[in-house]
Design a protein around this motif. Structure first.
Motif, short mmCIF file in Angstrom:
data_model
loop_
_atom_site.label_atom_id
_atom_site.label_comp_id
_atom_site.label_asym_id
_atom_site.label_seq_id
_atom_site.Cartn_x
_atom_site.Cartn_y
_atom_site.Cartn_z
N ALA A 17 1.02 -1.15 -0.15
CA ALA A 17 0.30 0.10 -0.03
C ALA A 17 0.97 1.69 0.01
CB ALA A 17 -0.78 0.04 1.34
N SER A 18 2.11 1.05 0.49
CA SER A 18 2.64 2.46 0.81
C SER A 18 3.52 2.59 -0.88
CB SER A 18 3.87 2.08 1.59
OG SER A 18 3.32 2.28 2.74
N ILE A 19 4.02 1.64 -1.52
CA ILE A 19 4.46 2.03 -3.02
C ILE A 19 3.32 2.91 -3.66
CG2 ILE A 19 5.12 0.84 -4.72
CD1 ILE A 19 7.00 0.76 -2.58
N LEU A 20 1.78 1.82 -3.65
CA LEU A 20 0.95 2.53 -4.15
C LEU A 20 0.89 4.16 -3.91
CD1 LEU A 20 -1.89 -0.13 -3.94
CD2 LEU A 20 -1.04 0.09 -5.92
N ILE A 21 0.74 4.57 -2.47
CA ILE A 21 0.50 6.14 -2.68
C ILE A 21 2.02 6.81 -3.20
CG2 ILE A 21 0.83 7.59 -0.33
CD1 ILE A 21 -0.80 5.21 1.51
N ILE A 22 2.72 5.92 -2.47
CA ILE A 22 3.90 7.03 -3.03
C ILE A 22 4.22 7.23 -4.55
CG2 ILE A 22 6.39 7.29 -3.26
CD1 ILE A 22 6.33 5.60 -1.03
N GLN A 23 3.46 5.87 -5.57
CA GLN A 23 3.49 6.30 -6.95
C GLN A 23 2.49 7.14 -7.15
OE1 GLN A 23 2.73 2.33 -9.56
NE2 GLN A 23 0.82 2.64 -9.16
N ASP A 24 1.93 7.28 -6.92
CA ASP A 24 0.46 7.99 -6.83
C ASP A 24 0.95 9.82 -6.90
OD1 ASP A 24 -1.91 6.32 -8.12
OD2 ASP A 24 -3.03 6.30 -5.94
N GLU A 25 1.88 9.65 -5.31
CA GLU A 25 2.17 11.74 -5.26
C GLU A 25 3.23 11.56 -6.46
OE1 GLU A 25 4.54 10.56 -1.32
OE2 GLU A 25 2.12 11.52 -0.70
N ALA A 26 4.23 10.73 -6.69
CA ALA A 26 5.44 11.09 -8.58
C ALA A 26 4.18 11.12 -9.41
CB ALA A 26 6.41 9.63 -8.04
N VAL A 27 4.00 10.60 -9.48
CA VAL A 27 3.26 10.02 -11.71
C VAL A 27 2.08 11.95 -11.05
CG1 VAL A 27 1.69 9.32 -12.86
CG2 VAL A 27 3.26 7.88 -11.73
N LEU A 28 1.48 11.59 -10.41
CA LEU A 28 0.26 12.89 -10.17
C LEU A 28 1.14 14.29 -10.18
CD1 LEU A 28 -2.73 11.09 -8.55
CD2 LEU A 28 -2.27 11.58 -11.26
N GLY A 29 1.80 14.06 -9.58
CA GLY A 29 2.20 15.45 -8.29
C GLY A 29 3.26 16.07 -10.56
N LYS A 30 3.90 14.91 -11.19
CA LYS A 30 4.31 15.05 -12.54
C LYS A 30 3.58 16.08 -13.19
CE LYS A 30 7.65 13.65 -15.01
NZ LYS A 30 9.09 14.77 -15.38
N LEU A 31 2.25 15.18 -13.20
CA LEU A 31 1.59 15.43 -14.61
C LEU A 31 0.61 17.16 -14.10
CD1 LEU A 31 -0.68 12.19 -14.69
CD2 LEU A 31 1.24 13.05 -16.15
N VAL A 32 0.30 17.25 -12.89
CA VAL A 32 0.08 18.85 -12.53
C VAL A 32 0.34 19.43 -12.20
CG1 VAL A 32 -2.43 17.42 -11.75
CG2 VAL A 32 -0.14 18.20 -10.53
N ASN A 33 1.99 19.49 -12.12
CA ASN A 33 3.17 20.16 -11.70
C ASN A 33 4.41 20.47 -12.66
OD1 ASN A 33 1.81 21.14 -9.22
ND2 ASN A 33 2.26 19.62 -8.26
N SER A 34 4.73 19.78 -13.83
CA SER A 34 5.63 20.27 -14.89
C SER A 34 5.08 20.10 -16.17
CB SER A 34 6.02 19.10 -14.24
OG SER A 34 5.89 17.93 -15.51
N PRO A 35 6.52 21.15 -16.63
CA PRO A 35 5.53 21.23 -17.84
C PRO A 35 5.76 19.15 -19.07
CG PRO A 35 6.91 22.12 -17.87
CD PRO A 35 7.29 20.81 -16.84
N PHE A 36 5.48 18.25 -17.67
CA PHE A 36 5.36 17.27 -19.19
C PHE A 36 4.31 16.77 -20.31
CE2 PHE A 36 3.34 13.10 -19.22
CZ PHE A 36 4.33 12.69 -19.31
N LEU A 37 2.96 17.23 -19.30
CA LEU A 37 2.16 17.56 -20.46
C LEU A 37 2.25 17.85 -21.86
CD1 LEU A 37 -1.56 18.00 -17.95
CD2 LEU A 37 0.19 15.46 -19.28
N MET A 38 2.59 19.62 -21.69
CA MET A 38 3.16 19.98 -23.37
C MET A 38 4.05 19.00 -23.91
SD MET A 38 3.54 24.41 -22.70
CE MET A 38 2.67 24.48 -22.28
#
Length: 218
Positions: A150-171
């Motif tokens: 469960a801890s890995i699942l939570i960290i995974q969400d934080e890492a991936v979603l943090g990148k999606l909403v807070n970086s130029p990745f999508l552009m």
């Protein structure tokens, strides 16, 4: 100027601080002046003081907005009367909005300048993590979720979603936020849910969930 009723004033406070989210999550708030905040809210400085007593009052309202959402989501996640796949969607929604409302930049500034608010947010986060851990463990025991950390699942969400909403990745990838969220959730449900429970989900249901998230972000 007419007198503002308490309920209306509170509603307007929430509406105005939401306009600050993008600036604060990407730039922080320590360097912002009251005039900067008023400009972002599309208010005059004098009008801002009809709703907020100080800059710290603004930050307090934003912090409480984040905590209130987490508390509301936790009630759904903990509701044993709801099916696990539906509650997994709420965990996902909560993770997306946490990435937006509580970026590392915002939390760093909060810790430096408003330690009492930072501690309140930290305690709320601790309770949130406990709720999610319990949810995943119970879902595994019920045979709905695959056996995962469960801890890995939570960290995974934080890492991936943090990148999606807070970086130029999508552009850089020429991808919309909606498509990115749909694709990531498709991967997450395959990872977490046992096959028979994945098949029970309708694509329209997932689309509606992501559209709801985007509406809140807007």
């Amino acid at each position: 100027m007419r007198k503002i009723a308490p309920d209306e004033r509170q509603m307007m406070r929430k509406s105005y601080v939401k306009k600050l989210i993008h600036v604060i999550r990407t730039q922080g708030f320590l360097s912002l002046t009251i005039q900067d905040i008023a400009n972002t809210m599309n208010l005059s400085r004098a009008s801002l003081y009809n709703y907020f007593s100080s800059k710290e009052d603004v930050i307090m309202e934003l912090t409480n907005l984040c905590i209130d959402y987490i508390n509301e989501a936790d009630q759904t996640i903990s509701n044993k009367k709801l099916p696990y796949p539906l509650r997994l969607q709420k965990v996902f929604e909560q993770a997306v909005l946490s990435a937006v409302y509580a970026s590392d930049t915002f939390l760093s500034d909060l810790k430096r300048s408003c330690p009492h608010l930072y501690e309140k947010k930290r305690q709320s986060r601790s309770e949130q993590l406990s709720t999610i851990h319990t949810f995943y463990r119970n879902g595994m025991k019920a045979g709905v979720f695959n056996e995962l950390n469960a801890s890995i699942l939570i960290i995974q969400d934080e890492a991936v979603l943090g990148k999606l909403v807070n970086s130029p990745f999508l552009m850089e990838e020429e991808m919309s936020l909606k498509q990115a969220l749909l694709d990531y959730y498709a991967a997450k449900r395959t990872q977490v849910l046992r096959p028979e429970y994945i098949q029970s989900l309708e694509n329209e249901e997932i689309q509606a969930m992501v559209d709801s998230i985007l509406k809140k972000l807007a």
